[in-house]
Motif scaffolding. Structure first.
Motif, PDB file in Angstrom:
ATOM      1  N   GLN A   1       0.826  -1.200   0.000  1.00  0.00           N
ATOM      2  CA  GLN A   1       0.000   0.000   0.000  1.00  0.00           C
ATOM      3  C   GLN A   1       0.868   1.260   0.000  1.00  0.00           C
ATOM      4  O   GLN A   1       0.546   2.260  -0.663  1.00  0.00           O
ATOM      5  N   THR A   2       1.967   1.221   0.726  1.00  0.00           N
ATOM      6  CA  THR A   2       2.875   2.371   0.762  1.00  0.00           C
ATOM      7  C   THR A   2       3.473   2.625  -0.612  1.00  0.00           C
ATOM      8  O   THR A   2       3.566   3.782  -1.071  1.00  0.00           O
ATOM      9  N   ILE A   3       3.916   1.546  -1.289  1.00  0.00           N
ATOM     10  CA  ILE A   3       4.461   1.692  -2.643  1.00  0.00           C
ATOM     11  C   ILE A   3       3.408   2.263  -3.575  1.00  0.00           C
ATOM     12  O   ILE A   3       3.686   3.173  -4.372  1.00  0.00           O
ATOM     13  N   ARG A   4       2.205   1.766  -3.461  1.00  0.00           N
ATOM     14  CA  ARG A   4       1.117   2.229  -4.327  1.00  0.00           C
ATOM     15  C   ARG A   4       0.860   3.729  -4.142  1.00  0.00           C
ATOM     16  O   ARG A   4       0.681   4.471  -5.114  1.00  0.00           O
ATOM     17  N   LYS A   5       0.878   4.179  -2.895  1.00  0.00           N
ATOM     18  CA  LYS A   5       0.636   5.597  -2.603  1.00  0.00           C
ATOM     19  C   LYS A   5       1.800   6.479  -3.037  1.00  0.00           C
ATOM     20  O   LYS A   5       1.617   7.670  -3.322  1.00  0.00           O
ATOM     21  N   SER A   6       2.987   5.897  -3.066  1.00  0.00           N
ATOM     22  CA  SER A   6       4.186   6.711  -3.279  1.00  0.00           C
ATOM     23  C   SER A   6       4.254   7.342  -4.661  1.00  0.00           C
ATOM     24  O   SER A   6       4.826   8.421  -4.827  1.00  0.00           O
ATOM     25  N   TRP A   7       3.676   6.682  -5.670  1.00  0.00           N
ATOM     26  CA  TRP A   7       3.793   7.216  -7.026  1.00  0.00           C
ATOM     27  C   TRP A   7       3.133   8.585  -7.155  1.00  0.00           C
ATOM     28  O   TRP A   7       3.713   9.526  -7.699  1.00  0.00           O
ATOM     29  N   SER A   8       1.913   8.708  -6.656  1.00  0.00           N
ATOM     30  CA  SER A   8       1.230  10.002  -6.727  1.00  0.00           C
ATOM     31  C   SER A   8       1.889  11.020  -5.805  1.00  0.00           C
ATOM     32  O   SER A   8       1.912  12.219  -6.099  1.00  0.00           O
TER      33      SER A   8
END
Length: 446
Positions: A243-250
């Motif tokens: 989830q952290t990786i997913r959020k990091s892009w934006s």
């Protein structure tokens, strides 16, 4: 010289028992798939995350160079056309190890390693470990346009700038090359009745195909195939990390859009050079994630290490701070800065693979990274996870790592890897037994 069209080369592997044994074995695992950078080959690039693994592979089969003899075959430049340039030739390198061979009058097979996107390596542990028990002749063939097999004695850089010459740099021509060299080897050494077991890793996989992307060519694999597996690896390691990786892009894009945003990102991630865009950082992180998943076992659970860094960051650390903590966990805390270009330095092999990977092999794929927002890299998964037929067999494992089964066995190998290799050997023995049964039946009919 015999012209060997691509379609004929494939048929030779499938229907001519006196020439080739029909071997199509796919060896994959949950962590085994082609990657953005490093390349598909088991002979990966030296980067900090791969430093220890590269050393393990290069020393995996410590055999004496005296056992190997180098030859050059006068190869046809173009196997398919009949224009003025088609009859040009070049010298293609191949190496033979006679140490364990039972000889032309024995029932010994030929183990043929198909070189991939790199200068030829002869340190293939699976062959070294198993050639003695099979009394096999070991043959290693260099891929055209790499190492000593670049047409007209050119360099890779010059070849890539020559629009006419680089048109002959493709997989179809390479397969026809291998067929010609193997026919030549059988004739040269009198091994007319020896079955050929073809072994290759990743892109080079054609028979005992370790982590090979063979479904690239059948329009079967979905566009998100590769990164869906990368995503699955991280999600299984830690859902919160995923989830952290997913959020990091934006979040990267959000920070980059601020005044001096790129400088803020560069400072936060301690980059060695100035970021020109948010994609510089995204590409770097994407390469870390892909490499960690693809070579997870060789890298001592690098996916787990990254996620422990992310999840173990001090309380209150923001999203990007947690990502950076993961980077430090796998890249090391021994450096004053982190080189976001470390996966992008171009050598001969990287230059050639960029042409092959993007223009010839993987051109139909657009990336669809599950935990990303729009990185655009044409790579996906083309591995086989289940048997397709009696002759296309998948040997899968719960754990795994890209081409790990081709490394030499060690006393510390996990049980699943030992079972995988033993299964491969058993299947190969069955193929050879069937080959000689068919050969005997063929003689009886004469």
């Amino acid at each position: 010289m015999m012209m060997l069209p691509f379609k004929l080369a494939v048929l030779l592997f499938q229907i001519y028992p006196l020439l080739f044994l029909p071997l199509f074995l796919q060896l994959v695992s949950s962590s085994s798939s082609p990657n953005k950078i490093p390349r598909l080959s088991p002979h990966y690039k030296k980067t900090s995350i791969l430093r220890d693994t590269d050393q393990k592979f290069s020393s995996a089969s410590a055999t004496s160079e005296d056992n190997y003899k180098t030859y050059y075959y006068t190869q046809t430049l173009d196997h398919f056309n009949y224009g003025p340039h088609s009859y040009a030739t070049f010298e293609q390198k191949y190496v033979v190890n006679f140490k364990n061979w039972g000889g032309p009058n024995s029932s010994s097979p030929i183990f043929a390693y198909l070189g991939a996107e790199a200068p030829l390596h002869v340190d293939v542990g699976f062959i070294t470990d198993n050639a003695p028990s099979f009394k096999a002749l070991a043959v290693y063939i260099e891929h055209r346009f790499y190492g000593k097999s670049i047409p007209f004695g050119s360099s890779m850089e010059k070849a890539m700038k020559n629009k006419t010459l680089r048109g002959y740099f493709n997989s179809a021509q390479a397969i026809a090359d291998y067929a010609e060299v193997l026919l030549h080897v059988k004739h040269k050494f009198g091994a007319h009745k020896s079955p050929i077991i073809v072994i290759g890793g990743s892109y080079g996989g054609s028979a005992l195909a370790s982590s090979a992307p063979i479904l690239y060519f059948d329009n079967i694999t979905p566009q998100n195939g590769y990164y869906s597996i990368v995503t699955k690896d991280f999600k299984e390691a830690s859902h919160s990390c995923y989830q952290t990786i997913r959020k990091s892009w934006s979040e990267i894009d959000k920070v980059a859009s601020k005044p001096n945003g790129l400088s803020i990102l560069s400072k936060k991630f301690k980059t060695c050079s100035k970021l020109n865009s948010s994609m510089d950082l995204k590409d770097y992180l994407d390469a870390i994630y892909s490499t960690a998943a693809q070579y997870n076992f060789q890298l001592d659970d690098s996916v787990g290490k990254f996620c422990k860094g992310v999840d173990g960051a001090p309380k209150g650390t923001d999203v990007l701070g947690r990502i950076f903590n993961g980077v430090v966990s796998v890249e090391g805390n021994y450096t004053s800065c982190y080189d976001t270009n470390e996966y992008n330095y171009v050598d001969e092999t990287e230059l050639g693979w960029r042409w092959q990977g993007i223009k010839l092999v993987l051109h139909r794929f657009g990336s669809n990274i599950i935990f990303s927002n729009g990185l655009k890299d044409p790579y996906s998964s083309g591995g086989v996870l289940e048997d397709i037929s009696d002759s296309i067999v998948a040997v899968t494992t719960l754990n795994g790592s890209h081409c790990i089964d081709l490394l030499s066995s060690t006393k510390t190998d996990p049980e699943w890897l030992t079972i995988q290799r033993n299964t491969e050997v058993k299947i190969i023995k069955g193929w050879i037994k069937k080959y000689y049964a068919d050969l005997h039946a063929f003689k009886e009919r004469e």
